[in-house]
Scaffold this active site. Structure first.
Site, mmCIF file in Angstrom:
data_model
loop_
_atom_site.group_PDB
_atom_site.id
_atom_site.type_symbol
_atom_site.label_atom_id
_atom_site.label_comp_id
_atom_site.label_asym_id
_atom_site.label_seq_id
_atom_site.Cartn_x
_atom_site.Cartn_y
_atom_site.Cartn_z
ATOM 1 N N SER A 175 0.900 5.094 19.694
ATOM 2 C CA SER A 175 -0.549 4.879 19.802
ATOM 3 C C SER A 175 -1.256 5.582 20.945
ATOM 4 O O SER A 175 -2.487 5.553 21.004
ATOM 5 C CB SER A 175 -0.847 3.387 19.880
ATOM 6 O OG SER A 175 -0.826 2.857 18.588
ATOM 7 N N SER B 243 -3.231 3.513 17.669
ATOM 8 C CA SER B 243 -4.276 2.503 17.762
ATOM 9 C C SER B 243 -5.265 2.759 18.897
ATOM 10 O O SER B 243 -6.352 2.176 18.891
ATOM 11 C CB SER B 243 -3.638 1.130 17.966
ATOM 12 O OG SER B 243 -2.936 1.076 19.195
ATOM 13 N N LYS C 49 -8.668 0.596 27.284
ATOM 14 C CA LYS C 49 -8.389 0.082 25.936
ATOM 15 C C LYS C 49 -8.612 -1.426 25.929
ATOM 16 O O LYS C 49 -8.213 -2.122 26.876
ATOM 17 C CB LYS C 49 -6.944 0.433 25.546
ATOM 18 C CG LYS C 49 -6.590 0.061 24.124
ATOM 19 C CD LYS C 49 -5.201 0.576 23.743
ATOM 20 C CE LYS C 49 -4.868 0.262 22.295
ATOM 21 N NZ LYS C 49 -3.542 0.774 21.890
HETATM 22 N N1 GLN Z 1 1.021 3.176 14.284
HETATM 23 C C1 GLN Z 1 2.060 2.321 14.746
HETATM 24 C C2 GLN Z 1 1.873 0.924 14.196
HETATM 25 O O1 GLN Z 1 0.933 0.702 13.490
HETATM 26 C C3 GLN Z 1 2.120 2.307 16.240
HETATM 27 C C4 GLN Z 1 1.069 1.496 16.876
HETATM 28 C C5 GLN Z 1 1.150 1.466 18.357
HETATM 29 O O2 GLN Z 1 1.793 2.312 18.977
HETATM 30 N N2 GLN Z 1 0.495 0.481 18.945
HETATM 31 O O3 GLN Z 1 2.653 0.056 14.462
#
Ligand code: GLN
Length: 483
Positions: A173, A149, A74
């Site tokens: 995410s 994400s 990532k």
């Molecule tokens: N979807 C969640 C957010 O936008 C979690 C994102 C994540 O786990 N990095 O904060």
């Protein structure tokens, strides 16, 4: 011989049996990456360096447990001498002088980091639509989002390009994109994996973890990702088990909690049916179900959307045009340097979070929002502590549905935030949780979430592996069932 959709274990066997050389494996991987460029899963490729490493391994075999395994990283992990953007324009020119501990650990085990995967900007999002580098396509459908994400990582694994990828999970995410792309993903206990060299979003919630087709591969990766790290003050100094050790032990008598407050009747029938099938499956493996109550669980999403933006507004203040990354052209003074750089460098969702975070931390509202959210967070953690007195793991759907169309939730941030309804509680409580594929809805995969007690990743992986050796949802691929 095709390497597409092969697991880590299968690739290791192919390398050991000399069915393929390290160099051929890496060449094939880059061919697959290029053939799948429409997915937009990668931001930066690391081809030259990967081939060099493969060549070295062909000449000097290594005993590393992941020697020669191609892995996608990532783009939130700092990688020495390799561009690291975090999905943002702000870091479009950032080349870190060091690698994150997770990257070092994986590379020390011999894995080859073939490239950096696309992601929501600074890991804020649930659909990979906030990336400065464009949307990622879900391999299961052209207009479908891969989740976020860690959307690029999930798509690269789901398309069978790489056997595994790293992800990070602040509110879901790893698990949410794993669910939407039909792969397995594990968020470890907070502190199990070092955060050093991970670009911070919300430091008290962020945790790195493995994404792969199978739970077994997740265990192999986690074995190498974990380490006690003095450079991360929240890193846990506890013995790290061999996460593969109990995978095949029976789960006869495993007590699985079902959360009374998760009102599944609000979900689509198909989602409920897939979940019910998985319950039956676990019953057939000897597990028993117990209803548990987590009285404060409904406060998880609002609590998260105070704590996470608060921490992000503080963490992202370092991107000011002076220290890292982008700097605007010809500012007239220091103030304009800050304002222009940050206005140009950040996208809308990141700006929204910074504004919310600055608001909830401001003198007049700190007690009403931030302090209150921290108190509620503790209540949620206490709820889990009580529940784990009577159950071994907790089970729920990972997501409210299967992958949705790109653009379909763009105008309504709340709908997007609710994507993480089932995943956020584990982050707030610091608990390990994973998602495994457990069904299909309209030809799209969906996942099952298993939440474990503190440091009990082994049991989660065991439960997941037992499910996978007696089902084939994890073997489904966008181009048909894997033989
Ligand atoms: N979807 C969640 C957010 O936008 C979690 C994102 C994540 O786990 N990095 O904060």
């Amino acid at each position: 011989m095709s390497i597409q959709y092969k697991s880590i274990k299968e690739l290791k066997n192919m390398l050991n049996d000399k069915d393929i050389s390290h160099t051929e494996l890496v060449q094939e991987t880059f061919l697959n990456i290029k053939n799948n460029s429409a997915l937009n899963a990668f931001i930066t490729l690391n081809e030259e360096e990967s081939l060099k490493k493969a060549n070295n391994l062909d000449n000097t075999p290594s005993s590393g447990s992941l020697a020669g395994v191609p892995i996608a990283q990532k783009d939130l992990f700092c990688t020495k001498d390799l561009k690291t953007t975090c999905g943002s324009n702000m870091l479009s020119n950032f080349i870190p002088p060091y690698s994150a501990t997770v990257i070092e650990n994986l590379e020390n085990a011999g894995c080859i980091s073939v490239g950096k995967t696309n992601m929501d900007e600074f890991a804020m999002g649930s659909s990979n639509e906030t990336s400065f580098y464009g949307n990622v396509q879900n391999p299961w459908g052209k207009n479908l989002v891969p989740g976020g994400s860690s959307g690029g990582s999930a798509a690269a694994v789901a398309a069978g390009i790489v056997p595994a990828a790293s992800g990070t999970d602040t509110g879901g995410s790893i698990r949410q994109p794993a669910s939407l792309c039909g792969i397995s993903g594990l968020k470890p206990t907070y502190g199990r994996v070092s955060r050093w060299g991970m670009i911070a979003f919300a430091s008290s919630l962020d945790q790195a973890g493995p994404m792969a087709r199978t739970a077994e591969d997740c265990a192999l990766l986690l074995n190498e990702m974990c380490s006690h790290d003095e450079k991360d003050t929240t890193s846990i100094d506890e013995a790290i088990p061999d996460f593969t050790e109990n995978l095949n032990s029976s789960i006869q008598g495993l007590k699985i909690g079902l959360v009374k407050e998760f009102d599944l009747s609000k979900l689509d029938n198909d989602v409920v049916q897939v979940f019910e099938e998985s319950k039956k499956h676990y019953e057939s493996l000897g597990a028993e179900f117990i209803e548990i109550s987590l009285p404060n669980i409904s406060l998880s999403v609002p609590t998260y959307y105070v704590v996470a933006p608060a921490e992000c507004s503080s963490n992202l203040s370092r991107f000011d045009g002076v220290k890292f990354g982008k700097r605007c052209d010809s500012p007239k003074d220091l103030e304009e340097l800050y304002i222009k750089t940050r206005s140009e460098g950040f996208g809308d969702e990141v700006k929204r979070r910074i504004l919310i975070g600055s608001y909830v931390l401001s003198a007049g509202f700190y007690d009403a929002y931030y302090k209150k959210a921290q108190q509620v967070r503790r209540l949620i953690k206490n709820d889990f502590d009580s529940a784990f007195k009577s159950v071994d793991i907790i089970m729920s759907p990972t997501t409210r549905g299967a992958a949705f169309e790109a653009g379909s939730k763009g105008d309504d941030p709340i709908q997007m935030y609710l994507e993480d309804l089932f995943t956020i509680p584990a982050n707030l409580a610091g608990l390990p949780a994973m998602s495994i594929p457990n069904g299909m809805i309209d030809n799209k995969p969906i996942g099952l979430q298993l939440i474990g007690n503190f440091l009990d990743e082994s049991r989660l992986l065991q439960a997941a592996h037992n499910f996978q050796i007696s089902s084939d949802w994890h073997l489904k691929t966008p181009s048909g069932n894997k033989s």
